[in-house]
Design an enzyme around this catalytic site. Structure first.
Site, short mmCIF file in Angstrom:
data_model
loop_
_atom_site.label_atom_id
_atom_site.label_comp_id
_atom_site.label_asym_id
_atom_site.label_seq_id
_atom_site.Cartn_x
_atom_site.Cartn_y
_atom_site.Cartn_z
N HIS A 157 0.81 -1.21 0.00
CA HIS A 157 0.00 0.00 0.00
C HIS A 157 0.85 1.27 0.00
O HIS A 157 0.34 2.35 -0.24
CB HIS A 157 -0.91 0.02 1.23
CG HIS A 157 -1.99 -1.01 1.20
ND1 HIS A 157 -1.75 -2.34 1.42
CD2 HIS A 157 -3.33 -0.90 0.96
CE1 HIS A 157 -2.89 -3.00 1.34
NE2 HIS A 157 -3.85 -2.17 1.05
N ASP A 203 -23.90 -8.33 7.63
CA ASP A 203 -24.79 -8.24 6.47
C ASP A 203 -24.36 -9.29 5.43
O ASP A 203 -23.47 -10.10 5.67
CB ASP A 203 -24.81 -6.83 5.89
CG ASP A 203 -23.45 -6.37 5.37
OD1 ASP A 203 -22.54 -7.22 5.22
OD2 ASP A 203 -23.29 -5.17 5.10
N TYR A 210 -22.74 -9.01 2.76
CA TYR A 210 -21.53 -8.69 2.00
C TYR A 210 -20.28 -8.97 2.83
O TYR A 210 -20.14 -8.50 3.96
CB TYR A 210 -21.56 -7.22 1.57
CG TYR A 210 -22.77 -6.88 0.77
CD1 TYR A 210 -22.90 -7.30 -0.55
CD2 TYR A 210 -23.83 -6.18 1.34
CE1 TYR A 210 -24.03 -7.01 -1.29
CE2 TYR A 210 -24.97 -5.88 0.60
CZ TYR A 210 -25.06 -6.30 -0.70
OH TYR A 210 -26.19 -6.03 -1.43
#
Length: 518
Positions: A142, A322, A324
């Site tokens: 990153h 959820d 996802y």
């Protein structure tokens, strides 16, 4: 899907004729197939040895025990050079940033190609890649290098080697490794971008002489304003990306915060005073404290395209129960202010709350609707997401969604291309799309540009506001590449590539591809 599958097969297997125009003294030839005026202008070797992570992928359970041998173990991904906001053209020069290979080196590097003479000049900075959480034995993908050149005063700007670092103590997450060194900004004196080759050296860059200077060879600045009182405005930032506006102003955006609780922040360079502003938020972090039911982060990009600052992203909610696994949704907004300081709107040209708190205000569509699974964490939307906007305001999004469990009997994988032709009311969403990692624009056209399975560059093209992609260029011989990063300017692709090979020190090349557009 028949048309897309045939096109994809053609992309990977086509062979053909010589299609390269050369730059004297610095180019190598490649064979390829080209139509619609797309052609390879040049290929130039930039370095024989740039950093690459060739070891094992580590995780939160293993990163404390990396290899002490020659292999370079890593966290997240293998790419660190020819990665991120690393290539920018300026007049007849092309600038590129990278990290020096191999594992023991890791210096921040800046190269300049003179496309007129073919010469490549490189500056080596004292700073070395920090590594994951400050451990140089663990590569951190990153920690890319952002690069910009001001067209107003010829200054060079670099922000680099950070992943949400903060000024913590020895008991903190980073164990005090980044005290007064959590933000890394280097900049040159005016006119440095155009000096003669023999003068393109480290002396063009300004040393840090502040009270937090790390010595006589410190070219890292803790803030971009020159005022250490602003240092907290420069903490916990990741993923630098520079833009040049229509009037030549430089903007920088970065992500503040983490994966499921973050914000996009941006600032502006005043070329006359040679100072940057502090950061301004596109959205609020800690959204629950601003009245939202949950916190969320952004996975996407802020871009300056077609004369406006814009944002396109997927949301990663802090709700881990959820359906996802990671992120969901597609969201888009743009600003009618020249520097993004207000006048933010959604794709329907409706004003939104700024800074944004509730993403529903700018939602485009839900890729998860193309999979029926309802169990917690059963839908995976990660990778293969990007967006762009053409010169006539056609908006394009690409994304992929699939079942988290690849072994389930009803496994499903859907690639979507959502596009809104200029003047249309709503998006058209097509699943007649093979998927891609990135989408670009030049003029009124959109392009998919990448590497095929053999490591050769290819280009596909569609008219803006359509899904009619056709192959217009495929390289079929020459150097094979591992990965690359792209910048498009004035109808040309600057494709900055790492050569395929073994070890943690690999060559870098720059291809310039003419897209054949006005």
């Amino acid at each position: 899907m028949i048309r897309s599958k045939i096109m994809h097969f053609y992309r990977l297997m086509v062979t053909g004729f010589f299609a390269a125009t050369l730059l004297a003294g610095c180019s190598s030839t490649q064979d390829g197939v080209a139509t619609s005026g797309v052609k390879l202008e040049s290929q130039t070797k930039i370095s024989d040895g740039a950093l690459y992570f060739d070891g094992k992928k580590l995780n939160h359970s293993t990163f404390k025990n990396p290899s002490k041998g020659t292999e370079y173990d890593y966290f997240f991904g293998r790419k660190i050079s020819a990665h991120g906001d690393a290539v920018k053209p300026y007049k007849h020069y092309v600038f590129m940033t990278w990290y020096k290979g191999g594992k023991a080196n890791r210096n921040v590097m800046l190269s300049r190609l003179n496309t007129t003479t073919g010469s490549v000049k490189t500056i080596e900075f004292p700073h070395r890649h920090t590594g994951f959480r400050g451990d140089p034995l663990v590569g951190e993908s990153h920690n890319t290098i952002g690069l910009a050149i001001s067209p107003i005063n010829g200054t060079i700007h670099m922000v680099y080697d950070m992943h949400a670092y903060v000024d913590d103590n020895e008991k903190g997450r980073f164990k005090g490794r980044f005290v007064n060194d959590f933000f890394r900004y280097s900049y040159s004196i005016p006119g440095a971008a155009e000096v003669a080759d023999e003068d393109f050296t480290l002396t063009q860059f300004v040393k840090d002489t502040s009270e937090v200077s790390q010595g006589d060879d410190d070219y890292k600045h803790l803030t971009m304003t020159g005022d250490l009182a602003d240092k907290q405005n420069f903490a916990a930032l990741t993923y630098p990306k520079f833009f040049t506006t229509s009037d030549g102003t430089l903007l920088l955006y970065m992500r503040w915060g983490g994966n499921n609780n973050g914000a996009y922040y941006f600032n502006k360079y005043d070329a006359e005073s040679q100072k940057w502003t502090t950061f301004t938020p596109f959205n609020h972090k800690d959204q629950k404290t601003h009245g939202n039911p949950y916190n969320w982060g952004l996975y996407g990009k802020m871009k300056y395209v077609n004369g406006k600052l814009r944002v396109g992203f997927q949301q990663r909610s802090a709700d881990n129960n959820d359906r996802y696994t990671y992120q969901n949704g597609v969201y888009y907004a743009y600003s009618d202010h020249p520097d993004g300081l207000g006048q933010w709107k959604n794709h329907k040209d409706e004003a939104m709350t700024w800074p944004l708190v509730n993403t529903d205000e700018i939602k485009v569509f839900e890729p998860g609707d193309y999979i029926d699974h309802q169990e917690p964490n059963s839908v995976h939307i990660s990778g293969g997401f990007d967006w762009t906007v053409t010169a006539k305001e056609d908006i394009h999004f690409i994304t992929q969604v699939y079942s988290t469990n690849r072994k389930r009997k009803d496994f499903k994988h859907v690639a979507t291309h959502a596009y809104k032709p200029a003047g249309a009311e709503e998006f058209i969403i097509s699943t007649d799309f093979t998927g891609a990692d990135s989408i670009y624009t030049s003029g009124d056209d959109v392009f998919i540009i990448g590497l095929n399975k053999d490591g050769y560059p290819y280009v596909e093209k569609a008219k803006g506001g359509t899904n009619d992609f056709v192959s217009v260029y495929t390289q079929t011989s020459g150097t094979r590449f591992l990965h690359g990063t792209i910048h498009i300017s004035k109808g040309k692709v600057y494709y900055y590539l790492m050569e395929n090979g073994k070890g943690n020190s690999l060559p870098l090349h720059l291809q310039i591809i003419d897209l054949g557009v006005n």
